[in-house]
Design a protein around this motif. Structure first.
Motif, PDB file in Angstrom:
ATOM      1  N   UNK A 287       0.834  -1.209   0.000  1.00 53.27           N
ATOM      2  CA  UNK A 287       0.000   0.000   0.000  1.00 53.27           C
ATOM      3  C   UNK A 287       0.865   1.255   0.000  1.00 53.27           C
ATOM      4  N   UNK A 288       1.949   1.218   0.787  1.00 54.48           N
ATOM      5  CA  UNK A 288       2.834   2.388   0.819  1.00 54.48           C
ATOM      6  C   UNK A 288       3.405   2.647  -0.575  1.00 54.48           C
ATOM      7  N   UNK A 289       3.840   1.572  -1.228  1.00 55.66           N
ATOM      8  CA  UNK A 289       4.437   1.723  -2.564  1.00 55.66           C
ATOM      9  C   UNK A 289       3.403   2.235  -3.571  1.00 55.66           C
ATOM     10  N   UNK A 290       2.226   1.622  -3.571  1.00 52.40           N
ATOM     11  CA  UNK A 290       1.206   2.027  -4.539  1.00 52.40           C
ATOM     12  C   UNK A 290       0.695   3.442  -4.236  1.00 52.40           C
ATOM     13  N   UNK A 291       0.468   3.727  -2.940  1.00 51.46           N
ATOM     14  CA  UNK A 291      -0.050   5.056  -2.564  1.00 51.46           C
ATOM     15  C   UNK A 291       0.980   6.131  -2.893  1.00 51.46           C
ATOM     16  N   UNK A 292       2.253   5.804  -2.675  1.00 51.71           N
ATOM     17  CA  UNK A 292       3.317   6.759  -2.992  1.00 51.71           C
ATOM     18  C   UNK A 292       3.304   7.068  -4.485  1.00 51.71           C
ATOM     19  N   UNK A 293       3.141   6.021  -5.294  1.00 53.41           N
ATOM     20  CA  UNK A 293       3.124   6.205  -6.748  1.00 53.41           C
ATOM     21  C   UNK A 293       1.937   7.071  -7.185  1.00 53.41           C
ATOM     22  N   UNK A 294       0.789   6.830  -6.594  1.00 57.51           N
ATOM     23  CA  UNK A 294      -0.393   7.615  -7.005  1.00 57.51           C
ATOM     24  C   UNK A 294      -0.180   9.092  -6.634  1.00 57.51           C
ATOM     25  N   UNK A 295       0.320   9.319  -5.419  1.00 58.06           N
ATOM     26  CA  UNK A 295       0.537  10.705  -4.987  1.00 58.06           C
ATOM     27  C   UNK A 295       1.557  11.383  -5.899  1.00 58.06           C
ATOM     28  N   UNK A 296       2.592  10.622  -6.258  1.00 59.05           N
ATOM     29  CA  UNK A 296       3.643  11.157  -7.123  1.00 59.05           C
ATOM     30  C   UNK A 296       3.080  11.503  -8.505  1.00 59.05           C
ATOM     31  N   UNK A 297       2.259  10.611  -9.033  1.00 61.03           N
ATOM     32  CA  UNK A 297       1.666  10.865 -10.357  1.00 61.03           C
ATOM     33  C   UNK A 297       0.840  12.149 -10.321  1.00 61.03           C
ATOM     34  N   UNK A 298       0.108  12.341  -9.239  1.00 62.46           N
ATOM     35  CA  UNK A 298      -0.718  13.556  -9.153  1.00 62.46           C
ATOM     36  C   UNK A 298       0.168  14.801  -9.139  1.00 62.46           C
ATOM     37  N   UNK A 299       1.282  14.695  -8.413  1.00 62.58           N
ATOM     38  CA  UNK A 299       2.156  15.861  -8.346  1.00 62.58           C
ATOM     39  C   UNK A 299       2.820  16.147  -9.688  1.00 62.58           C
ATOM     40  N   UNK A 300       3.107  15.093 -10.452  1.00 62.23           N
ATOM     41  CA  UNK A 300       3.711  15.286 -11.776  1.00 62.23           C
ATOM     42  C   UNK A 300       2.693  15.856 -12.771  1.00 62.23           C
ATOM     43  N   UNK A 301       1.506  15.301 -12.742  1.00 62.54           N
ATOM     44  CA  UNK A 301       0.540  15.628 -13.805  1.00 62.54           C
ATOM     45  C   UNK A 301      -0.510  16.644 -13.369  1.00 62.54           C
ATOM     46  N   UNK A 302      -0.722  16.764 -12.066  1.00 67.60           N
ATOM     47  CA  UNK A 302      -1.804  17.596 -11.508  1.00 67.60           C
ATOM     48  C   UNK A 302      -3.147  17.225 -12.139  1.00 67.60           C
ATOM     49  N   UNK A 303      -3.255  15.960 -12.519  1.00 69.11           N
ATOM     50  CA  UNK A 303      -4.479  15.517 -13.184  1.00 69.11           C
ATOM     51  C   UNK A 303      -5.100  14.345 -12.439  1.00 69.11           C
ATOM     52  N   UNK A 304      -6.327  14.527 -12.037  1.00 71.06           N
ATOM     53  CA  UNK A 304      -7.024  13.461 -11.325  1.00 71.06           C
ATOM     54  C   UNK A 304      -7.373  12.310 -12.280  1.00 71.06           C
ATOM     55  N   UNK A 305      -7.460  12.610 -13.569  1.00 74.24           N
ATOM     56  CA  UNK A 305      -7.740  11.544 -14.545  1.00 74.24           C
ATOM     57  C   UNK A 305      -6.576  10.538 -14.569  1.00 74.24           C
ATOM     58  N   UNK A 306      -5.345  11.070 -14.460  1.00 75.03           N
ATOM     59  CA  UNK A 306      -4.166  10.187 -14.465  1.00 75.03           C
ATOM     60  C   UNK A 306      -4.194   9.262 -13.262  1.00 75.03           C
ATOM     61  N   UNK A 307      -4.514   9.822 -12.097  1.00 76.29           N
ATOM     62  CA  UNK A 307      -4.484   8.982 -10.900  1.00 76.29           C
ATOM     63  C   UNK A 307      -5.624   7.967 -10.915  1.00 76.29           C
ATOM     64  N   UNK A 308      -6.763   8.379 -11.470  1.00 78.70           N
ATOM     65  CA  UNK A 308      -7.886   7.421 -11.579  1.00 78.70           C
ATOM     66  C   UNK A 308      -7.463   6.261 -12.488  1.00 78.70           C
ATOM     67  N   UNK A 309      -6.834   6.603 -13.622  1.00 77.12           N
ATOM     68  CA  UNK A 309      -6.420   5.560 -14.562  1.00 77.12           C
ATOM     69  C   UNK A 309      -5.367   4.642 -13.931  1.00 77.12           C
ATOM     70  N   UNK A 310      -4.386   5.231 -13.250  1.00 81.57           N
ATOM     71  CA  UNK A 310      -3.344   4.415 -12.625  1.00 81.57           C
ATOM     72  C   UNK A 310      -3.941   3.495 -11.549  1.00 81.57           C
ATOM     73  N   UNK A 311      -4.756   4.084 -10.695  1.00 87.83           N
ATOM     74  CA  UNK A 311      -5.382   3.346  -9.593  1.00 87.83           C
ATOM     75  C   UNK A 311      -6.230   2.194 -10.155  1.00 87.83           C
ATOM     76  N   UNK A 312      -6.970   2.496 -11.229  1.00 89.89           N
ATOM     77  CA  UNK A 312      -7.815   1.469 -11.844  1.00 89.89           C
ATOM     78  C   UNK A 312      -6.956   0.344 -12.435  1.00 89.89           C
ATOM     79  N   UNK A 313      -5.913   0.723 -13.189  1.00 89.84           N
ATOM     80  CA  UNK A 313      -5.060  -0.307 -13.824  1.00 89.84           C
ATOM     81  C   UNK A 313      -4.346  -1.153 -12.777  1.00 89.84           C
ATOM     82  N   UNK A 314      -3.868  -0.517 -11.711  1.00 87.75           N
ATOM     83  CA  UNK A 314      -3.170  -1.254 -10.646  1.00 87.75           C
ATOM     84  C   UNK A 314      -4.124  -2.272 -10.004  1.00 87.75           C
ATOM     85  N   UNK A 315      -5.336  -1.821  -9.693  1.00 90.23           N
ATOM     86  CA  UNK A 315      -6.321  -2.738  -9.096  1.00 90.23           C
ATOM     87  C   UNK A 315      -6.703  -3.850 -10.074  1.00 90.23           C
TER      88      UNK A 315
END
Lengths: 334, 327
Positions: free
Chosen positions: B190-218
């Motif tokens: 969870x720490x690894x995945x949550x860290x990645x999602x937070x990082x993606x948001x900071x890189x892209x500032x896009x909630x669509x990116x984090x939704x897509x990443x979170x969905x693909x990971x799950x």
């Protein structure tokens, strides 16, 4: 050879190599060996030791009938004691619960004598003689044998009309023990064969009815399979029935994965026991065995349902899980 | 880093609580109207849409009050570079996921008792309906309302750590029911995945990116667990092998991409009070809300926070109104 072609080839080789490595690593990680099962069974016996009670056999709300009305703790105790005798006969190492087995044996001998004078039908006319037949077979009781022999009809013991499509499995479950008993000790073996066929066909009809629950289908199928396993052991030729028996095994396999039964550890144990008995393809039985091993509690017992917070039925489920894992070991590991 | 007002502190806490309450509503809906109801009819589908709709409602309300833009909440257009980043983030998680699977193979069987991994038809419905809705709910709450604000006021680096911890602790109820070795496994993953999602948001500032990443990971993890608990070893080995091959051939690009410098203020610029506030947000608050508080306590706190925010804006409105009358 061009560079692009070589790169693609390298990639394909890398992929094949990784797939092979993954397969070997994954396969090894999921292995169930004899030690793993023995350790689980020993752990389970420690649990049974911790919940043992002189009066009820196990201090379990289910056996003591604390949560259900119209329930007699005596019959629950008989069921648990029968499981202990089966453990004695099937499981090699049971020294931790030897004193329980000895007490269960004494208790069942006394109960067999008492059952000689008790009716095999309830007030509604439903046959409830399963314990009569199991105990009469275990302790060679001639009085019960004569009674069961005398009461049998072409349709079994209880009238078919007392059961609807869904609860027909109850008739099969209760009467299957007496069909096996008749085949072994009854005076008319052809009646036993005829009833076995009747139950097999009833079970098959149930498995093809989409309105019937997986639980009812599973329990009907496993009792019919139990009958034919016993017939085979007694020397009857059952090869003619093989294709139909295979269909029943498939229906148990499907029931084990049904969402309403996946969390029912008791059902999973009984399904595993039956499928292992028939050496059903190991992809299915191993899956159920892994499921069971993973659900064993830290105290060594198994909860009857994974979402249950209390320990109702835990000792029963543990007895069944021991028998199931042991059967799996005998069938596939040796 | 923008100047933070007192009301912003309250709003950040409020939005985090809002996510917890709405996520619990999702659980409630999935119990009462969940997967079985989705199978039975249209009503379950509509009812299960309520949690993300509530969060969207709060996003619009906040945007209206703050006179902000939707991009402030992560509603930015999605581009191909975001997709690259998502794929790299997924690939870099391969070693942790594979090690977990090999070292603790029993975990998938334990976890499948809570998830519909033993039955294909239920799994498909879970993957195309229940899981995406849960992901959208979590991302709207955790990223659009929560991380966007922390990032705005305290910078990207701080936001990644605070939100990662907060996100992991919010998932702890399941963690507590597991054996110690599974607790460790879940925590690391969870720490690894949550860290990645937070990082993606900071890189892209896009909630669509984090939704897509979170969905693909799950999705990948669910398929892997389904294959494992049903002992489909060859398809499972192929899945891991595809993941491993892509990980190996893109490793250099992944490292290059993830080591790109982000502009972010250092912790020295944050006052001690604010540091304590961040510690509270990342660890103390989610622990007390998720583990210590019952539903009644949560709802009481929710009402108190909501009332204080409303009072602040009403007071603000009255002040500007009286100022306007004077002039």
């Amino acid at each position: 050879m061009t560079l692009a072609y070589r790169r693609v080839l390298d990639l394909v080789l890398l992929f094949i190599f990784l797939t092979f490595i993954s397969y070997v690593v994954l396969d090894r990680s999921d292995q169930i060996n004899s030690d793993r099962i023995d350790s689980s069974i020993k752990h389970a016996q420690l649990y049974l030791k911790s919940v043992y009670s002189e009066e009820y056999l196990y201090d379990d709300p289910y056996i003591r009938c604390l949560s259900v009305e119209q329930c007699d703790p005596r019959f629950k105790k008989i069921d648990a004691a029968i499981d202990l005798i089966w453990i004695r006969d099937q499981v090699t190492e049971h020294s931790l619960i030897d004193y329980q087995i000895k007490n269960a044996d004494e208790f069942l001998k006394n109960q067999t004598i008492l059952l000689e004078n008790e009716p095999v039908f309830d007030q509604r006319g439903v046959f409830i003689g399963d314990q009569h037949c199991i105990l009469a077979s275990m302790y060679n009781d001639t009085k019960i044998t004569k009674e069961i022999d005398a009461l049998v009809q072409p349709y079994g013991w209880a009238n078919r009309s007392l059961f609807n499509d869904e609860n027909m499995y109850r008739k099969i479950a209760y009467e299957s023990w007496c069909v096996m008993f008749l085949a072994e000790k009854g005076s008319n073996k052809s009646t036993a064969i005829m009833l076995s066929e009747f139950m097999l066909n009833e079970s098959l009809t149930m498995t093809q009815n989409p309105k019937i629950s997986s639980m009812a289908k599973g329990y009907a199928a496993l009792h019919s399979l139990l009958i034919f396993k016993r017939l085979g052991e007694l020397g009857y030729n059952i090869s003619y029935y093989e294709p139909r028996l295979k269909l029943l095994q498939d229906s148990i396999s499907a029931a084990a994965d049904d969402k309403s039964l996946v969390g029912d550890t008791n059902a999973q144990s009984i399904f595993l026991m039956t499928l292992s008995n028939y050496k059903y393809p190991q992809t299915t039985t191993k899956k159920i065995a892994l499921r069971l091993l993973e659900r064993q509690n830290d105290d060594g017992g198994w909860q009857s349902a994974i979402d249950k917070k209390d320990n109702t039925g835990e000792s029963f489920t543990t007895l069944h899980a021991i028998l199931a894992l042991n059967q799996y070991k005998l069938a596939y590991i040796g | 880093m923008r100047k933070i007002k007192k009301i912003d502190f309250v709003k950040i806490v409020f939005f985090n609580l809002l996510l917890i309450i709405v996520a619990n509503l999702s659980v409630l809906f999935s119990n009462f109207f969940g997967i079985s109801n989705i199978l039975s009819g249209y009503s379950g589908y509509v009812v299960s849409l309520v949690p993300p709709v509530i969060l969207l409602g709060f996003i619009f309300l906040d945007k209206f009050i703050e006179k902000g833009r939707m991009s402030d909440y992560g509603f930015r257009s999605f581009n191909l570079h975001h997709l690259d980043l998502i794929l790299y983030a997924l690939l870099i998680l391969f070693p942790i996921s594979f090690a977990s699977r090999v070292l603790l193979p029993g975990f998938d069987f334990w976890y499948s008792d809570f998830m519909p991994f033993s039955n294909l038809s239920i799994l498909v419905i879970f993957l195309i309906f229940a899981m995406p809705l849960a992901v959208i709910t979590e991302e709207l709450g955790e990223r659009a309302l929560f991380q966007s604000r922390i990032s705005k006021f305290f910078g990207s680096n701080t936001a990644v750590y605070v939100v990662t911890l907060n996100f992991v602790i919010l998932h702890t109820p399941l963690l507590l029911t597991a054996k110690p070795e599974y607790q460790l496994l879940m925590l690391v993953n969870w720490l690894a995945y949550a860290f990645m999602i937070s990082l993606i948001f900071e890189y892209t500032k896009s909630v669509y990116s984090t939704i897509l990443f979170h969905f693909l990971a799950n999705l990948i993890n669910s398929i892997q667990m389904f294959l494992h608990v049903n002992l489909m070893l060859i398809p499972e080995a192929v899945l891991w092998s595809v993941w491993a091959t892509l990980f190996i051939i893109t490793l250099r690009s992944i490292v290059r991409e993830l080591s790109r410098k982000r502009r972010s203020p250092s912790l020295h610029e944050i006052s001690w009070m604010q540091k304590f506030y961040l510690l509270f947000l990342s660890i103390l608050y989610p622990i007390s809300i998720e583990l210590g508080g019952d539903d009644a306590a949560r709802y009481t706190l929710f009402i108190i926070l909501l009332a204080s925010i409303m009072l602040y804006y009403i007071k603000d409105l009255l002040v500007s109104f009286t100022k306007g009358q004077r002039t």
